[in-house]
Design an enzyme around this catalytic site. Structure first.
Site, PDB file in Angstrom:
ATOM      1  N   ARG A 160     -16.699  -3.057   6.656  1.00  0.00           N
ATOM      2  CA  ARG A 160     -15.434  -2.642   7.265  1.00  0.00           C
ATOM      3  C   ARG A 160     -15.651  -2.302   8.736  1.00  0.00           C
ATOM      4  O   ARG A 160     -16.606  -1.611   9.100  1.00  0.00           O
ATOM      5  CB  ARG A 160     -14.842  -1.446   6.523  1.00  0.00           C
ATOM      6  CG  ARG A 160     -13.498  -1.020   7.120  1.00  0.00           C
ATOM      7  CD  ARG A 160     -12.672  -0.203   6.193  1.00  0.00           C
ATOM      8  NE  ARG A 160     -11.393   0.139   6.790  1.00  0.00           N
ATOM      9  CZ  ARG A 160     -10.453   0.841   6.177  1.00  0.00           C
ATOM     10  NH1 ARG A 160     -10.658   1.273   4.944  1.00  0.00           N
ATOM     11  NH2 ARG A 160      -9.315   1.111   6.770  1.00  0.00           N
ATOM     12  N   ARG A 170      -9.244  -5.870   4.482  1.00  0.00           N
ATOM     13  CA  ARG A 170     -10.556  -5.233   4.649  1.00  0.00           C
ATOM     14  C   ARG A 170     -11.373  -5.419   3.375  1.00  0.00           C
ATOM     15  O   ARG A 170     -10.816  -5.450   2.270  1.00  0.00           O
ATOM     16  CB  ARG A 170     -10.453  -3.764   5.007  1.00  0.00           C
ATOM     17  CG  ARG A 170      -9.616  -2.891   4.087  1.00  0.00           C
ATOM     18  CD  ARG A 170      -8.187  -2.804   4.527  1.00  0.00           C
ATOM     19  NE  ARG A 170      -7.481  -1.669   3.942  1.00  0.00           N
ATOM     20  CZ  ARG A 170      -6.163  -1.590   3.937  1.00  0.00           C
ATOM     21  NH1 ARG A 170      -5.421  -2.559   4.433  1.00  0.00           N
ATOM     22  NH2 ARG A 170      -5.574  -0.524   3.414  1.00  0.00           N
ATOM     23  N   ASP A 173     -11.891  -0.380   0.959  1.00  0.00           N
ATOM     24  CA  ASP A 173     -11.105   0.779   1.362  1.00  0.00           C
ATOM     25  C   ASP A 173     -11.356   1.869   0.334  1.00  0.00           C
ATOM     26  O   ASP A 173     -11.130   1.666  -0.859  1.00  0.00           O
ATOM     27  CB  ASP A 173      -9.624   0.405   1.415  1.00  0.00           C
ATOM     28  CG  ASP A 173      -8.778   1.451   2.112  1.00  0.00           C
ATOM     29  OD1 ASP A 173      -9.349   2.322   2.788  1.00  0.00           O
ATOM     30  OD2 ASP A 173      -7.544   1.396   1.971  1.00  0.00           O
ATOM     31  N   ASP A 175     -10.320   5.738  -0.497  1.00  0.00           N
ATOM     32  CA  ASP A 175      -9.435   6.858  -0.180  1.00  0.00           C
ATOM     33  C   ASP A 175      -9.775   8.054  -1.050  1.00  0.00           C
ATOM     34  O   ASP A 175      -9.814   7.939  -2.288  1.00  0.00           O
ATOM     35  CB  ASP A 175      -7.973   6.471  -0.407  1.00  0.00           C
ATOM     36  CG  ASP A 175      -7.422   5.583   0.694  1.00  0.00           C
ATOM     37  OD1 ASP A 175      -7.924   5.674   1.824  1.00  0.00           O
ATOM     38  OD2 ASP A 175      -6.498   4.800   0.414  1.00  0.00           O
TER      39      ASP A 175
END
Length: 212
Positions: A160, A170, A173, A175
């Site tokens: 990334r 991407r 990811d 989170d």
């Protein structure tokens, strides 16, 4: 606290002492200890972790209590991490990322199956996402901030880069959705995640492994 038990001094300077044999239950969570004295039904004494001089002092007390009190319970802090990928071999990337996340959890990782989802608020013609959810149990001294750094480093290791377009495709990811009951509101981190409840690609895998 000592080998025999513990004592409390009230605001009026009255002192009460309790030996370990009178304590029937101790519950530890991420913030400290609840100590239950059965003569007061449903009443706990609360001892916050921050009140101790050091982490070592706190851990020494935990070890003492475990040796003296029959019922000691730990309420584990659970960390929820949402994974997503829509660039490259996304299924393989998510599988590998879950394997790497295992190193951040002191208990076996709980993970959802893989979900294919439609991009939300992404540039036109963005590929579909592969999403998943993982639940971790943090190591002692782990904080939301220290874990966030690890997650961001892991994203970089999977390729990334700094984004040029908002929500562009991407490879990975990660989170941080929730870290126990921790609350944050800074430029770098908001907890719980402020938009998680609006995102099906978060809620669907989350419901699979944590329906409550």
């Amino acid at each position: 606290f000592d080998e025999g038990g513990f004592s409390l001094t009230s605001e009026g300077h009255a002192k009460s002492s309790y030996n370990w044999s009178s304590i029937k239950r101790v519950v530890e969570n991420s913030g400290g200890l609840f100590i239950y004295i059965p003569r007061w039904i449903d009443c706990y004494f609360w001892f916050p972790k921050v009140a101790f001089a050091s982490e070592n002092d706190y851990r020494d007390l935990i070890n003492l209590i475990k040796a003296r009190v029959r019922k000691f319970q730990t309420l584990d802090t659970k960390i929820f991490v949402a994974l997503g990928s829509n660039l490259g071999n996304s299924r393989e990337i998510i599988f590998q990322a879950i394997g790497r996340l295992r190193k951040f959890s002191r208990e076996p990782l709980l993970k959802s199956s893989l979900w294919q989802t439609t991009p939300v608020d992404c540039p036109p013609d963005s590929p579909a996402f592969v999403n998943a959810m993982a639940v971790l149990i943090p190591f002692p001294n782990e904080t939301p901030e220290s874990l966030l750094e690890k997650l961001q480093q892991l994203e970089k290791e999977f390729g990334r880069q700094s984004k040029k377009i908002l929500n562009e495709p991407r490879p990975l990811d990660l989170d941080l959705i929730a870290f126990g009951n921790e609350i944050r509101a800074s430029e770098k981190l908001t907890l719980p995640h402020p938009r998680a409840h609006e995102r099906r690609f978060v809620l669907q895998p989350l419901a699979e492994i944590a329906p409550d």
